[in-house]
Design an enzyme around this catalytic site. Sequence first.
Site, PDB file in Angstrom:
ATOM      1  N   HIS A   1       0.871  -1.171   0.000  1.00  0.00           N
ATOM      2  CA  HIS A   1       0.000   0.000   0.000  1.00  0.00           C
ATOM      3  C   HIS A   1       0.909   1.221   0.000  1.00  0.00           C
ATOM      4  O   HIS A   1       1.512   1.520   1.031  1.00  0.00           O
ATOM      5  CB  HIS A   1      -0.892   0.034   1.224  1.00  0.00           C
ATOM      6  CG  HIS A   1      -1.772  -1.151   1.393  1.00  0.00           C
ATOM      7  ND1 HIS A   1      -1.373  -2.309   2.032  1.00  0.00           N
ATOM      8  CD2 HIS A   1      -3.050  -1.367   0.993  1.00  0.00           C
ATOM      9  CE1 HIS A   1      -2.369  -3.178   2.053  1.00  0.00           C
ATOM     10  NE2 HIS A   1      -3.411  -2.644   1.423  1.00  0.00           N
TER      11      HIS A   1
ATOM     12  N   TYR B   1      -4.888   3.625   3.210  1.00  0.00           N
ATOM     13  CA  TYR B   1      -5.833   4.502   3.872  1.00  0.00           C
ATOM     14  C   TYR B   1      -5.138   5.514   4.780  1.00  0.00           C
ATOM     15  O   TYR B   1      -5.651   6.600   5.021  1.00  0.00           O
ATOM     16  CB  TYR B   1      -6.780   3.690   4.765  1.00  0.00           C
ATOM     17  CG  TYR B   1      -7.677   2.717   4.071  1.00  0.00           C
ATOM     18  CD1 TYR B   1      -8.563   3.134   3.081  1.00  0.00           C
ATOM     19  CD2 TYR B   1      -7.678   1.377   4.430  1.00  0.00           C
ATOM     20  CE1 TYR B   1      -9.418   2.232   2.469  1.00  0.00           C
ATOM     21  CE2 TYR B   1      -8.535   0.471   3.830  1.00  0.00           C
ATOM     22  CZ  TYR B   1      -9.404   0.895   2.851  1.00  0.00           C
ATOM     23  OH  TYR B   1     -10.248   0.002   2.250  1.00  0.00           O
TER      24      TYR B   1
ATOM     25  N   THR C   1      -7.485   3.470  -5.785  1.00  0.00           N
ATOM     26  CA  THR C   1      -7.581   3.719  -4.355  1.00  0.00           C
ATOM     27  C   THR C   1      -7.929   2.431  -3.620  1.00  0.00           C
ATOM     28  O   THR C   1      -8.485   1.489  -4.186  1.00  0.00           O
ATOM     29  CB  THR C   1      -8.667   4.755  -4.014  1.00  0.00           C
ATOM     30  OG1 THR C   1      -9.968   4.160  -4.172  1.00  0.00           O
ATOM     31  CG2 THR C   1      -8.548   5.991  -4.897  1.00  0.00           C
ATOM     32  N   ASP C   2      -7.599   2.417  -2.337  1.00  0.00           N
ATOM     33  CA  ASP C   2      -8.126   1.355  -1.490  1.00  0.00           C
ATOM     34  C   ASP C   2      -9.631   1.558  -1.371  1.00  0.00           C
ATOM     35  O   ASP C   2     -10.186   2.569  -1.779  1.00  0.00           O
ATOM     36  CB  ASP C   2      -7.430   1.369  -0.123  1.00  0.00           C
ATOM     37  CG  ASP C   2      -7.253  -0.032   0.442  1.00  0.00           C
ATOM     38  OD1 ASP C   2      -8.112  -0.887   0.178  1.00  0.00           O
ATOM     39  OD2 ASP C   2      -6.258  -0.272   1.153  1.00  0.00           O
ATOM     40  N   TRP C   3     -10.286   0.596  -0.780  1.00  0.00           N
ATOM     41  CA  TRP C   3     -11.743   0.509  -0.870  1.00  0.00           C
ATOM     42  C   TRP C   3     -12.475   1.571  -0.043  1.00  0.00           C
ATOM     43  O   TRP C   3     -12.126   1.877   1.086  1.00  0.00           O
ATOM     44  CB  TRP C   3     -12.179  -0.885  -0.426  1.00  0.00           C
ATOM     45  CG  TRP C   3     -12.530  -1.818  -1.546  1.00  0.00           C
ATOM     46  CD1 TRP C   3     -13.601  -2.657  -1.589  1.00  0.00           C
ATOM     47  CD2 TRP C   3     -11.840  -2.035  -2.779  1.00  0.00           C
ATOM     48  NE1 TRP C   3     -13.618  -3.376  -2.775  1.00  0.00           N
ATOM     49  CE2 TRP C   3     -12.545  -3.005  -3.516  1.00  0.00           C
ATOM     50  CE3 TRP C   3     -10.690  -1.483  -3.346  1.00  0.00           C
ATOM     51  CZ2 TRP C   3     -12.153  -3.448  -4.780  1.00  0.00           C
ATOM     52  CZ3 TRP C   3     -10.272  -1.921  -4.610  1.00  0.00           C
ATOM     53  CH2 TRP C   3     -11.003  -2.890  -5.306  1.00  0.00           C
TER      54      TRP C   3
END
Length: 618
Positions: free
Chosen positions: A239, A289, A330-332
């Site tokens: 990430h 995030y 993007t992350d969720w």
Amino acid sequence: MPTPLTTLTAPDGTVFRDLDKDGVMAPFEDPRESVETRVEDLLGRMNLEEKAGLMFQTVIETSPDGTLVEQTGAISKSPTTVVVQEKLLNHFNVHVLPEGRLAARWHNNLQAVAEQTRLGIPVTVSTDPRHAFHENTGASFAAGHFSQWPDSLGLAAIGDTELVRQFADAARQEYLSVGIRAALHPCVDLATEPRWARQLNTFGETSQLVSDFTAAYLDGLQGPGGALSAESVACTTKHFPGGGPQKDGEDAHFPYGREQVYTGGTFEEHLAPFKVALEHKTAAMMPYYGMPVDLEIDGEKIEEVGFGYNKQIVTGLLREQMGFDGVVVTDWELVNDNKVATGQVLPARAWGVEHLDAPGRMEKIIHAGCDQFGGEECPDLLVQLVREGRVTEDRIDASVRRLLRVKFELGLFDDPYVDEDAADEIVGRADLVAAGLAAQSRSVTVLKNGDVDGSPVLPLTGSQRVYVVGMSDEDAARLGTVVTDPADADVAVVRLPAPWEHRDSMFLEAWFHQGSLDFSAETVAQVTELAAQVPVVLDVMLDRPAILTPLVDVATAIVGTYGTSDPALVAALTGEVKPEGRLPFQLPRSMEAVAASRPDVASDTTDPVFPVGHGLSI
């Protein structure tokens, strides 16, 4: 396998898929043209709604019989046909999959629905890791019908770069057979904060080793050197720029874990594996995030917002300084709260921008430099931003080019379908299963073997009387004669998970192993009582470090595992397969030492019980 609906032959004999259904081979349909030519031709034909649909990737659900799910699912927000043909999405993250043949059938049915849209843009199906043991709807899935290997920490414990490449190639073969063409992995974060819940999917705490494994992993899934082809699975490396240094080890999925800190000044060490990923042409990057706190890069203070909203990180660092022109997804769920069928709600991970409404969050993500919204299916909001002049269509086109390029490089426009018979043969193929089982045994890490003044207890002979806890009697029978009373045993084998605090106030929280690394007083008492009757071989399943201080002098032998089945553990304990594991992180002595350590610094707890790299041979 469904027959493609629109296959034609051009006057010169070229076979093509007439995706726009006009009877003529357009440049984007011509398999002989360059990727760049095909991308530009298709981009010029797309309307704004089609472009917007390309910029979303959301969860899709499957049926056990290979048919499409045409109702709202437990997680997916729309029936399949609606989300493909009306919302015009064509990137989907699949969760539960049936057996190989039926998974392939579902995929082909999905592609047939996509082919009926105006331009017939094929679907790209992605997955989180699904070849190991840990089941977490927010991060990874147990292997199920696929070959089962140790989790990434276990591969790191073995320390064999070629084995990492072999695993990735095995995953590639099984993914391809059922139509999965994108991997939402590798996870190359450094496991420097002992409490962090995501360590199982990492390669440990050592930056150089993680970098080496990153290269092998990408080569195995995407192809040698990372170049994409019709035989590739496109990787999303995550990430960015490193999700490991979470404040207090709390996970950034949740509001209490939003802060990411670099008190030890090791930002560059965390960044190093991502530089290797770029060298090996990772198709995509996913920012975490986390919200950086008090972070400076080259003397510039970084805005304290989640990395997916952060223009300094995505555009300034990743694109301009590091030269990445691939996809940034993007992350969720950075835009909308996630409301699931159970009634639970997980707030949007809008860390640092909680005050913005959904359109405002989306606008900030676009201007940060991201190309695709993970876990969302609201293209109407993006269209609205363009209509209002808050985002230009040229900016949309830049992202669409990147997304289309990957689809063309993967060969999806020429043939997105898979063979059900081949899927039936490849998923769970005997040689892949055997390789995964051997790797599980090899990853076992022997931490202690015998008391100071005693003889080693491992390997077990297979002729002893054995009392077991946390293992099936059937598998334990290979260790010797299984007894039900420890007083009758020569040795006890006990399997325990690493400790965690059970939380379940928000969706996904129960799946994340967070909080203290201390075993409960009850567990320590139970093991101590057992050890007073019989020598104990203790296995601790290390999805993150555990504090072994109260048990290290109680157990006669201790091993650590990172996704190892009972049969694989038996093979390691008996020496049938040599356990080779070395700790991919240190095991701290106390929670006080953990609290005093710096989250971004590897091996930073004082006087650990076992250091990184520790492991004995038997």
